[in-house]
Structures are given as C-alpha cells and as structure tokens.
Motif scaffolding. Structure first.
Motif, PDB file in Angstrom:
ATOM      1  N   LEU A  50      42.170  99.736  59.513  1.00 18.39           N
ATOM      2  CA  LEU A  50      41.121  98.731  59.745  1.00 18.39           C
ATOM      3  C   LEU A  50      41.073  98.267  61.201  1.00 18.39           C
ATOM      4  O   LEU A  50      39.984  98.175  61.790  1.00 18.39           O
ATOM      5  N   LEU A  51      42.214  97.990  61.792  1.00 18.97           N
ATOM      6  CA  LEU A  51      42.218  97.504  63.169  1.00 18.97           C
ATOM      7  C   LEU A  51      41.657  98.552  64.117  1.00 18.97           C
ATOM      8  O   LEU A  51      41.053  98.221  65.139  1.00 18.97           O
ATOM      9  N   GLY A  52      41.803  99.825  63.788  1.00 21.71           N
ATOM     10  CA  GLY A  52      41.300 100.889  64.645  1.00 21.71           C
ATOM     11  C   GLY A  52      39.799 101.075  64.587  1.00 21.71           C
ATOM     12  O   GLY A  52      39.172 101.482  65.576  1.00 21.71           O
ATOM     13  N   VAL A  53      39.180 100.750  63.435  1.00 24.54           N
ATOM     14  CA  VAL A  53      37.737 100.958  63.301  1.00 24.54           C
ATOM     15  C   VAL A  53      36.918  99.720  63.689  1.00 24.54           C
ATOM     16  O   VAL A  53      35.724  99.819  63.936  1.00 24.54           O
ATOM     17  N   MET A  54      37.571  98.574  63.780  1.00 26.79           N
ATOM     18  CA  MET A  54      36.883  97.346  64.180  1.00 26.79           C
ATOM     19  C   MET A  54      36.821  97.256  65.692  1.00 26.79           C
ATOM     20  O   MET A  54      37.781  97.581  66.388  1.00 26.79           O
ATOM     21  N   SER A  55      35.703  96.779  66.219  1.00 34.01           N
ATOM     22  CA  SER A  55      35.618  96.535  67.656  1.00 34.01           C
ATOM     23  C   SER A  55      36.122  95.125  67.948  1.00 34.01           C
ATOM     24  O   SER A  55      36.179  94.277  67.071  1.00 34.01           O
ATOM     25  N   ALA A  86      34.167  89.555  66.058  1.00 31.40           N
ATOM     26  CA  ALA A  86      33.344  88.383  66.355  1.00 31.40           C
ATOM     27  C   ALA A  86      32.377  88.070  65.221  1.00 31.40           C
ATOM     28  O   ALA A  86      31.891  86.936  65.100  1.00 31.40           O
ATOM     29  N   ASP A  87      32.096  89.084  64.374  1.00 36.94           N
ATOM     30  CA  ASP A  87      31.194  88.895  63.233  1.00 36.94           C
ATOM     31  C   ASP A  87      31.915  88.331  62.004  1.00 36.94           C
ATOM     32  O   ASP A  87      31.271  88.030  61.003  1.00 36.94           O
ATOM     33  N   ARG A  99      29.987  86.471  56.253  1.00 39.81           N
ATOM     34  CA  ARG A  99      30.869  86.712  57.394  1.00 39.81           C
ATOM     35  C   ARG A  99      32.307  86.985  56.943  1.00 39.81           C
ATOM     36  O   ARG A  99      33.238  86.884  57.725  1.00 39.81           O
ATOM     37  N   CYS A 100      32.451  87.347  55.673  1.00 37.15           N
ATOM     38  CA  CYS A 100      33.767  87.673  55.113  1.00 37.15           C
ATOM     39  C   CYS A 100      33.914  89.172  54.901  1.00 37.15           C
ATOM     40  O   CYS A 100      33.107  89.790  54.194  1.00 37.15           O
TER      41      CYS A 100
END
Length: 220
Positions: A214-219, A5-6, A166-167
């Motif tokens: 990356l997908l695993g550490v991002m909420s 969302a960020d 936001r990048c």
C-alpha cells in the motif's frame, strides 16, 4: 493516483486482512461438516469469506438442505476453531505492523471494522498479540446489517469523526469490498483467496498482493 492528502482515515477489516483467520475458519467449518456427514467443498467455503457468522450459517444450511442443524454445526465448528487457535495462536498478516507504524507517525486515524461479533473480535486480537492496538473497534453486533451492507463502515467513519468518502477501507473479501463501495469509501483489496471476480476488482482503487504494497502505490 490516490494520495495520502486525499485520506482522512484508514479502516481495517480484521479476518483475512489484519489476521490470518480465514484459513482457521475454513478448517473448522470443514471439520464440523465432516462430523455431521456433510462434504463442504473448498470453493464453497472460499465463497463464505467476509460474511458474518449468521450469514455463513444460513448459507451452509441452504447448501446442506433439510435436516441440517445450524446450531450443532456452530457448536462443533466453534469448538474445533478454539482448539486450533489456542494451540497455535493467530498470525498477523504481512505488512500490517509497518502500515500501522506509518499511520501513527503521520497522525492518520485508523480503526478496525469487522463482521465478527465483539467477543470473537477481542478473542482473535488477543490471540494474535494485538489486544489494545485498535482504540476504535466496530463489530457486527453494533449495526443493524453486516457486510456486504455498508453499515459497519459508515459507523466506523462516524466514530472517527471523518467523512466516509475520505476513508481508505482495506478489505480481503468481495463482500467487504462491496460494503466499502456501497458506503462511498475508497476500497482497497488485499485478497485472502484467489481469483477475484471482475466486478470486485472494478470497485477497488487498488488490488494488492498484501498490505506491504500500500505505501508503495500511494503518492505522498
């Protein structure tokens, strides 16, 4: 914790991050050095990761000293590199395709921002089977200063029409992380060479083994 969302967009580096090209460059530089009776140690070549070609040539010239011909070195290394990748192609780094699929599904914009010149970037992407994958590609010859200056990432964010803060910027080198940090982006590193110095780690939101993480550490 960093949330999707960020994030308004994702900016990919090319060499060593999307494409496994760093080892091919080091090989070409080492062979060109040998042809010119110069021994370029691995630790020295590793430190060139992420630099633009003009910066690479300046650094090698400084290392080799008086009498070194950077134009001849560039000619020899380019010929060696092209012979190698024409025969073997260029590998895509682990995790890129799955991450790109996620960004496409979620409608998150992304682009490529590289210290390579446009012609070299296009050639590398074609050799790796990624021609046309990036609709936006920002290259060294489009900005005044290459990495570690922030120019390339600032231009990439402007091209995507989003705020740089936001990048997520995905990088493999200390020079690239410095550029992302100085641009005010969200730096994430998947190193192409170890160890990573403490100052670089401190600038990163995450340090990954590869893009698959990356997908695993991002909420969500």
């Amino acid at each position: 914790m960093l949330s999707w969302a960020d994030v308004a967009a994702v900016i990919f580096d090319m060499d060593g991050l999307v494409l496994d090209t760093e080892k091919t460059y080091r090989m070409a530089w080492r062979e060109a050095g040998r042809a010119m009776h110069q021994d370029l140690p691995d630790v020295f070549l590793d430190a060139l990761s992420g630099l633009s070609m003009d910066a690479v040539l300046r650094t090698i010239e400084g290392f080799c000293g008086p009498g070194f011909d950077p134009s001849e070195f560039n000619r020899l290394s380019a010929a060696c590199w092209r012979d190698y990748v024409t025969a073997r192609g260029i590998e895509v780094k682990s995790g890129f395709h799955s991450l790109r699929d996620y960004l496409e599904r979620e409608g998150i914009p992304y682009c490529l921002a590289t210290n390579s010149a446009a012609a070299n970037a296009e050639e590398c992407l074609q050799l790796a089977g990624l021609g046309g994958v990036f609709s936006t590609v920002i290259t060294r010859d489009q900005v005044e200063r290459g990495k570690p200056a922030p120019d390339i990432f600032l231009k990439a964010a402007a091209a995507l029409g989003v705020s740089i803060d936001r990048c997520i910027v995905l990088e493999d080198s200390s020079a690239g992380i410095e550029a992302a940090f100085n641009a005010g982006a969200l730096p994430v590193m998947a190193p192409s060479a170890l160890p990573v110095d403490a100052a670089t780690v401190a600038r990163c939101r995450f340090v990954l083994n590869d893009l698959t993480e990356l997908l695993g550490v991002m909420s969500g």
